[in-house]
Motif scaffolding. Structure first.
Motif, PDB file in Angstrom:
ATOM      1  N   PRO A  55      46.980  46.332  46.222  1.00 54.77           N
ATOM      2  CA  PRO A  55      46.322  47.479  47.224  1.00 54.77           C
ATOM      3  C   PRO A  55      44.929  46.942  47.559  1.00 54.77           C
ATOM      4  O   PRO A  55      44.518  47.478  48.585  1.00 54.77           O
ATOM      5  N   ASN A  56      44.217  46.242  46.639  1.00 58.29           N
ATOM      6  CA  ASN A  56      42.721  45.744  47.136  1.00 58.29           C
ATOM      7  C   ASN A  56      42.683  44.457  47.321  1.00 58.29           C
ATOM      8  O   ASN A  56      41.556  43.981  47.394  1.00 58.29           O
ATOM      9  N   LEU A 100      38.148  49.194  53.053  1.00 55.54           N
ATOM     10  CA  LEU A 100      37.117  48.106  52.847  1.00 55.54           C
ATOM     11  C   LEU A 100      37.524  47.517  51.522  1.00 55.54           C
ATOM     12  O   LEU A 100      36.991  47.735  50.245  1.00 55.54           O
ATOM     13  N   VAL A 101      38.356  46.445  51.814  1.00 58.05           N
ATOM     14  CA  VAL A 101      38.807  45.644  50.205  1.00 58.05           C
ATOM     15  C   VAL A 101      38.801  44.242  50.473  1.00 58.05           C
ATOM     16  O   VAL A 101      38.837  43.552  51.557  1.00 58.05           O
ATOM     17  N   PHE A 389      36.624  47.881  45.523  1.00 61.04           N
ATOM     18  CA  PHE A 389      36.411  46.893  46.740  1.00 61.04           C
ATOM     19  C   PHE A 389      37.569  45.636  46.450  1.00 61.04           C
ATOM     20  O   PHE A 389      37.864  44.795  47.330  1.00 61.04           O
ATOM     21  N   ILE A 390      37.694  45.065  45.130  1.00 59.43           N
ATOM     22  CA  ILE A 390      38.424  44.062  44.921  1.00 59.43           C
ATOM     23  C   ILE A 390      39.395  44.083  43.844  1.00 59.43           C
ATOM     24  O   ILE A 390      39.293  45.043  42.822  1.00 59.43           O
ATOM     25  N   GLY A 391      40.231  43.177  43.681  1.00 58.84           N
ATOM     26  CA  GLY A 391      41.335  43.266  42.583  1.00 58.84           C
ATOM     27  C   GLY A 391      42.653  42.793  43.177  1.00 58.84           C
ATOM     28  O   GLY A 391      43.284  43.759  43.463  1.00 58.84           O
ATOM     29  N   ASP A 392      43.076  41.368  42.789  1.00 60.16           N
ATOM     30  CA  ASP A 392      44.240  41.035  43.356  1.00 60.16           C
ATOM     31  C   ASP A 392      45.400  40.990  42.465  1.00 60.16           C
ATOM     32  O   ASP A 392      46.595  40.694  42.602  1.00 60.16           O
ATOM     33  N   PRO A 427      38.278  34.029  48.747  1.00 55.60           N
ATOM     34  CA  PRO A 427      37.878  35.595  48.956  1.00 55.60           C
ATOM     35  C   PRO A 427      38.051  36.536  47.816  1.00 55.60           C
ATOM     36  O   PRO A 427      39.140  36.199  46.980  1.00 55.60           O
ATOM     37  N   ALA A 428      37.288  37.346  47.223  1.00 53.35           N
ATOM     38  CA  ALA A 428      37.320  38.119  46.177  1.00 53.35           C
ATOM     39  C   ALA A 428      37.278  37.222  44.770  1.00 53.35           C
ATOM     40  O   ALA A 428      37.916  37.734  43.790  1.00 53.35           O
TER      41      ALA A 428
END
Length: 447
Positions: A55-56, A100-101, A389-392, A427-428
């Motif tokens: 979701p992020n 905003l992720v 904001f992040i975390g895949d 990215p991220a």
């Protein structure tokens, strides 16, 4: 206050309204000021490779985003040396993926204040500035947004108190500061690793003092942060929770061209979660797969201190070419307080004024950014952690690297169209995803 309308309708209405106000006063000394701006920014990223998402994660499918802002900057001089400013603003916008992720260096500096497809009116700034002149000769202050034209002593004290942004006073740079007119990425209008205290829109309450002495400036200030990380409500317990910053600036001439060097140190104290504590929480037997910042919330049980140190350079090469560089290192032990997910940042680039090709009010810029994470934050993300904001869900860690370039074309007096391109590698901080290509078009008008 909110109301429903399309971006094009709002844009047309505000252009008609501002056109009726005329141009802002530009006399030698102003006792009052009324200036306005409107900015519309639309961006599109192409589809990119992404073997997994959470979701992020920013969507790997091609998509668009936009922002629209219109701001009034009203000011007057209530007494000798005093200035009072009030900024109401209307904002509207929608980020990529609807939230905003998915990035450390986000692609549009206006998106922090855009809260959805319904325009919203809010108070952006309300502050007082007091100047005490101390001699050393006089210099001209040009008319600008939240700045009235006049003469001040080169040596002076300046105090700003009220509701404003930390970045209104700290971390200036001639060539990379304003995402409405210059480079758009967050890492180009301030240090990406500068977790400066502010509400979710980027503003707070507090004070900033400045001491100008010949070619030196010393600044220090304290600002409010959010009641919880990245939230809108403001925490007014300034004796316990705050963001402090100190900056030293030195002006110089290098090969007869002006430049400035700045060193900025900051320290935040707030209720924050430690990444090590959150990682241990995630590694407990039976912990479910995370879909939000549950681990950070679970271990956010006391005050923590964050701090960082940055270096900022601006240097004219000649009358039409300028160089900038920002580099910052933050401690990286605790979650993001109020800005973005970066623990060390570097941005550098060149800006070329259009006088080089006969269009004095055009500009071209190119910049490179490199964002990195601390070991603590990396371990949290590798364990499946999700922050704001992040975390895949997984992490094949690499520094996030961004190349940005733009051309700003003056259409008419006070009106510009800008084309912008950003290439985002990892990215991220995830080498398994991307790269992302982002194309942008921006309309900006000042009155």
């Amino acid at each position: 206050m909110s109301f429903s309308s399309s971006p094009s309708q709002i844009l047309g209405f505000l252009l008609a309204l501002f056109a009726c106000t005329g141009w802002a006063q530009t006399t030698e000394t102003e006792d009052e000021s009324a200036r306005y701006q409107i900015t519309y920014n639309t961006q599109r990223h192409l589809a990119f490779n992404a073997p997994y998402s959470s979701p992020n994660s920013i969507s790997s499918q091609a998509e668009r985003m936009y922002t629209l802002s219109a701001t009034a900057h009203w000011g007057f001089r209530p007494w000798q040396g005093g200035e009072l400013y009030f900024n109401p603003e209307i904002t509207q916008g929608l980020p990529f993926t609807g939230n905003l992720v998915g990035l450390g260096g986000f692609t549009n500096g206006e998106i922090t204040r855009a809260g959805g497809t319904d325009p919203k009116l809010y108070r952006q700034r309300l502050f007082v500035r007091q100047t005490w002149n101390q001699g050393g000769g006089q210099e001209v202050v040009e008319s600008d947004f939240n700045q009235m034209a006049g003469l001040v002593d080169k040596n002076r004290w300046v105090l700003t108190v009220g509701n404003f942004s930390t970045l209104d006073v700290f971390d200036d740079n001639t060539y990379a500061k304003d995402p409405r007119t210059q480079l758009m990425n967050w890492g180009n209008w301030t240090y990406a690793a500068y977790d400066y205290a502010a509400d979710a829109r980027g503003f707070g309450w507090g004070f900033a003092a400045e001491w100008y002495q010949d070619d030196w400036v010393l600044r220090f200030g304290r600002m409010t942060g959010p009641t919880s990380p990245n939230a809108q409500p403001t925490d007014f317990a300034l004796a316990r929770h705050y963001g402090d910053q100190v900056e030293l600036e030195r002006s110089h001439q290098l090969l007869n061209q002006p430049g400035k060097l700045r060193v900025l140190a900051w320290r935040n104290r707030a209720q924050l979660a430690s990444f090590n504590d959150a990682t241990q929480w995630l590694q407990r037997p039976g912990t479910p797969v995370q879909t939000g910042p549950d681990a950070l919330i679970a271990v956010r049980n006391g005050e923590k201190v964050k701090y960082g140190l940055g270096f900022n350079v601006e240097q004219a090469i000649n009358a039409d070419v300028g160089f900038f560089l920002r580099a910052m290192k933050a401690d990286g032990h605790t979650e993001t307080h109020a800005f973005t997910e970066v623990d060390s940042s570097l941005s550098t680039g060149l800006v070329f004024k259009g006088g080089l090709w006969g269009r004095a009010d055009d500009a071209v810029g190119v910049a490179f950014m490199r964002n990195t994470l601390s070991a603590d934050r990396q371990q949290f993300l590798k364990a499946g952690g999700i922050s704001y904001f992040i975390g895949d869900g997984q992490l094949n860690y690499r520094p996030e690297q961004i190349l940005e370039t733009f051309y700003s074309f003056q259409v008419a007096r006070g009106t510009w169209l800008t084309a912008d391109f950003q290439h985002i590698q990892n990215p991220a901080y995830n080498a398994d995803r991307g790269p992302i290509q982002v194309y942008a078009a921006r309309f900006h008008a000042e009155f």
